[in-house]
Motif scaffolding. Structure first.
Motif, PDB file in Angstrom:
ATOM      1  N   VAL A   6       8.111   3.536  10.441  1.00 40.68           N
ATOM      2  CA  VAL A   6       7.172   2.621   9.778  1.00 40.68           C
ATOM      3  C   VAL A   6       5.780   2.837  10.365  1.00 40.68           C
ATOM      4  CG1 VAL A   6       6.599   0.218   9.298  1.00 40.68           C
ATOM      5  CG2 VAL A   6       9.006   0.949   9.353  1.00 40.68           C
ATOM      6  N   VAL A   7       4.869   3.302   9.524  1.00 39.30           N
ATOM      7  CA  VAL A   7       3.516   3.634  10.001  1.00 39.30           C
ATOM      8  C   VAL A   7       2.481   2.592   9.617  1.00 39.30           C
ATOM      9  CG1 VAL A   7       3.987   6.108  10.002  1.00 39.30           C
ATOM     10  CG2 VAL A   7       3.043   5.040   7.942  1.00 39.30           C
ATOM     11  N   PHE A   8       2.847   1.700   8.682  1.00 36.23           N
ATOM     12  CA  PHE A   8       1.875   0.693   8.227  1.00 36.23           C
ATOM     13  C   PHE A   8       2.652  -0.475   7.645  1.00 36.23           C
ATOM     14  CE2 PHE A   8      -0.856  -1.346   5.101  1.00 36.23           C
ATOM     15  CZ  PHE A   8      -2.087  -1.396   5.728  1.00 36.23           C
ATOM     16  N   THR A   9       2.257  -1.696   8.006  1.00 31.36           N
ATOM     17  CA  THR A   9       2.881  -2.888   7.443  1.00 31.36           C
ATOM     18  C   THR A   9       1.823  -3.862   6.953  1.00 31.36           C
ATOM     19  OG1 THR A   9       2.974  -4.050   9.576  1.00 31.36           O
ATOM     20  CG2 THR A   9       4.892  -2.694   8.972  1.00 31.36           C
ATOM     21  N   ALA A  10       2.204  -4.659   5.986  1.00 30.99           N
ATOM     22  CA  ALA A  10       1.309  -5.676   5.436  1.00 30.99           C
ATOM     23  C   ALA A  10       2.156  -6.786   4.834  1.00 30.99           C
ATOM     24  CB  ALA A  10       0.382  -5.075   4.385  1.00 30.99           C
ATOM     25  N   THR A  11       1.564  -7.957   4.645  1.00 32.79           N
ATOM     26  CA  THR A  11       2.266  -9.069   4.014  1.00 32.79           C
ATOM     27  C   THR A  11       2.104  -9.041   2.498  1.00 32.79           C
ATOM     28  OG1 THR A  11       0.338 -10.529   4.212  1.00 32.79           O
ATOM     29  CG2 THR A  11       1.924 -10.526   6.039  1.00 32.79           C
ATOM     30  N   ASP A  12       1.201  -8.223   2.021  1.00 33.19           N
ATOM     31  CA  ASP A  12       0.788  -8.197   0.619  1.00 33.19           C
ATOM     32  C   ASP A  12       1.236  -6.889  -0.028  1.00 33.19           C
ATOM     33  OD1 ASP A  12      -0.688  -7.881  -1.756  1.00 33.19           O
ATOM     34  OD2 ASP A  12      -2.413  -8.961  -0.967  1.00 33.19           O
ATOM     35  N   ALA A  13       2.062  -6.967  -1.091  1.00 31.04           N
ATOM     36  CA  ALA A  13       2.549  -5.767  -1.766  1.00 31.04           C
ATOM     37  C   ALA A  13       1.412  -4.960  -2.378  1.00 31.04           C
ATOM     38  CB  ALA A  13       3.562  -6.150  -2.847  1.00 31.04           C
ATOM     39  N   ASP A  14       0.356  -5.630  -2.826  1.00 33.62           N
ATOM     40  CA  ASP A  14      -0.781  -4.904  -3.400  1.00 33.62           C
ATOM     41  C   ASP A  14      -1.448  -4.020  -2.343  1.00 33.62           C
ATOM     42  OD1 ASP A  14      -0.427  -6.015  -5.900  1.00 33.62           O
ATOM     43  OD2 ASP A  14      -1.685  -7.748  -5.450  1.00 33.62           O
ATOM     44  N   VAL A  15      -1.513  -4.508  -1.123  1.00 30.35           N
ATOM     45  CA  VAL A  15      -2.073  -3.712  -0.030  1.00 30.35           C
ATOM     46  C   VAL A  15      -1.163  -2.518   0.258  1.00 30.35           C
ATOM     47  CG1 VAL A  15      -2.669  -3.703   2.426  1.00 30.35           C
ATOM     48  CG2 VAL A  15      -3.291  -5.671   0.991  1.00 30.35           C
ATOM     49  N   ILE A  16       0.145  -2.767   0.274  1.00 30.43           N
ATOM     50  CA  ILE A  16       1.096  -1.676   0.513  1.00 30.43           C
ATOM     51  C   ILE A  16       0.933  -0.588  -0.539  1.00 30.43           C
ATOM     52  CG2 ILE A  16       3.562  -1.084   0.533  1.00 30.43           C
ATOM     53  CD1 ILE A  16       4.067  -3.898   1.694  1.00 30.43           C
ATOM     54  N   LYS A  17       0.834  -0.981  -1.801  1.00 29.30           N
ATOM     55  CA  LYS A  17       0.689  -0.002  -2.888  1.00 29.30           C
ATOM     56  C   LYS A  17      -0.612   0.785  -2.748  1.00 29.30           C
ATOM     57  CE  LYS A  17       1.518  -3.138  -6.073  1.00 29.30           C
ATOM     58  NZ  LYS A  17       1.704  -3.767  -7.408  1.00 29.30           N
ATOM     59  N   THR A  18      -1.653   0.122  -2.309  1.00 31.64           N
ATOM     60  CA  THR A  18      -2.945   0.805  -2.119  1.00 31.64           C
ATOM     61  C   THR A  18      -2.812   1.942  -1.119  1.00 31.64           C
ATOM     62  OG1 THR A  18      -4.250  -1.159  -2.666  1.00 31.64           O
ATOM     63  CG2 THR A  18      -5.318   0.529  -1.304  1.00 31.64           C
TER      64      THR A  18
END
Length: 324
Positions: free
Chosen positions: A220-232
């Motif tokens: 796991v190289v990047f995590t976020a609480t927001d799926a839109d951020v993940i997709k970006t």
């Protein structure tokens, strides 16, 4: 003993024993709160808070029991007010919901639109946060409903009702090697950097469990609480995304490929909860049913009559929940 004094001691605890912060939130003075707390302690003959000079340092054992009962009393006072409002202004009121970004962004908009059309005079308030924040806000009465998937052990003070199952998809840019794979395995996924939810959010635990079962560790190289951020960040090529399937939109996410992953990860269950002993107004029952149609008023009332959460779970054991 006054209700105001009970509210003060509860709010002091809610504000981590910071009397100044408590006074600010209650629009009153710090000396006024301190005086009322002292008067209550004198009347009871016990210390509710231990002190070091002028500062409160901790809640005493007696104080823990007093505050627990005070919480129950204040909850019943709120219930009495809700009963009166139900009869005086059945179409008016407020509804506060604590949930995660995924629920607020992808599931609730259509539910809230229909609800507002039916109850235009009910004001809605949305609180987004972690499972810890969601459970705390609802348990302490700052929110009427908690809608959550992860860390359900935190919701022991609430009645939790199952709403629906959902699963995940793997998302990659078009042209990515995984986009044309016949059937992706955990081993395939382990070969790529992963972009997904922060631990404790939106079913992240199921990803970790799947890798553990395979004896592998996700990169796991990047995590976020927001799926839109993940997709970006997936679009930027940072890694392979693992998100709730509901968060993928064929139109707005046309430059991404979504690969169903129900064969890799167990389905998660989203639940809606409220404080035990709450009085639910008619529009609250309607909101619950609008969110999860199988949760009719009669079923919710049956759940409220259950003694334990295990009894609630047994009540819904034979019901097939929808898959989002």
């Amino acid at each position: 003993m006054k209700l105001q004094q009970l509210r003060y001691i509860v709010e002091v605890l809610n504000h981590n024993l910071n009397v100044s912060s408590t006074a600010e939130s209650l629009f009153t003075s710090q000396p006024g709160i301190s005086k009322q707390v002292r008067m209550l302690e004198d009347e009871l003959g016990v210390q509710i808070f231990a002190r070091s000079g002028k500062h409160l340092t901790q809640v005493t054992p007696a104080g823990e029991e007093v505050i627990a009962i005070a919480n129950q009393i204040l909850a019943q006072v709120d219930a009495i007010k809700a009963v009166a409002a139900e009869y005086n202004q059945p179409e008016q009121g407020r509804l506060s919901i604590a949930t995660t970004h995924t629920q607020a962004r992808y599931v609730l908009p259509t539910v809230i639109t229909a609800f507002k059309q039916r109850y235009p005079k009910v004001t809605l308030h949305m609180h987004q946060g972690s499972p810890e924040h969601i459970s705390e806000a609802t348990a302490k009465g700052r929110a009427d409903f908690a809608i959550a998937t992860e860390a359900l052990h935190l919701y022991q003070d609430l009645v939790m009702l199952p709403c629906y199952h959902w699963n995940r998809s793997i998302i990659v840019p078009r042209g990515h090697p995984l986009a044309s794979a016949a059937k992706i395995t955990i081993a395939d996924l382990a070969k790529h950097p992963i972009v997904t939810y922060v631990h404790g959010f939106t079913g992240r635990s199921e990803l970790d469990k799947a890798f553990n079962r395979a004896g592998l560790k996700p990169n796991v190289v990047f995590t976020a609480t927001d799926a839109d951020v993940i997709k970006t960040y997936v679009k930027m090529g940072l890694g392979v995304g693992v998100i709730a399937t509901m968060a993928y939109d064929q139109v707005s996410d046309a430059d991404l490929v979504a690969i169903p992953a129900e064969h890799l990860f167990a389905a998660s269950t989203t639940k809606i909860g409220f404080r035990k002993g709450s009085f639910l107004r008619s529009y609250m029952y309607d909101f619950i049913e609008g969110f999860a149609p199988h949760l009719t008023r009669s079923r919710v009332e049956q759940a409220m009559a259950c003694r334990t959460q295990d009894d609630v779970d047994a009540l819904f054991k034979g019901i097939d929940l929808p898959l989002w």
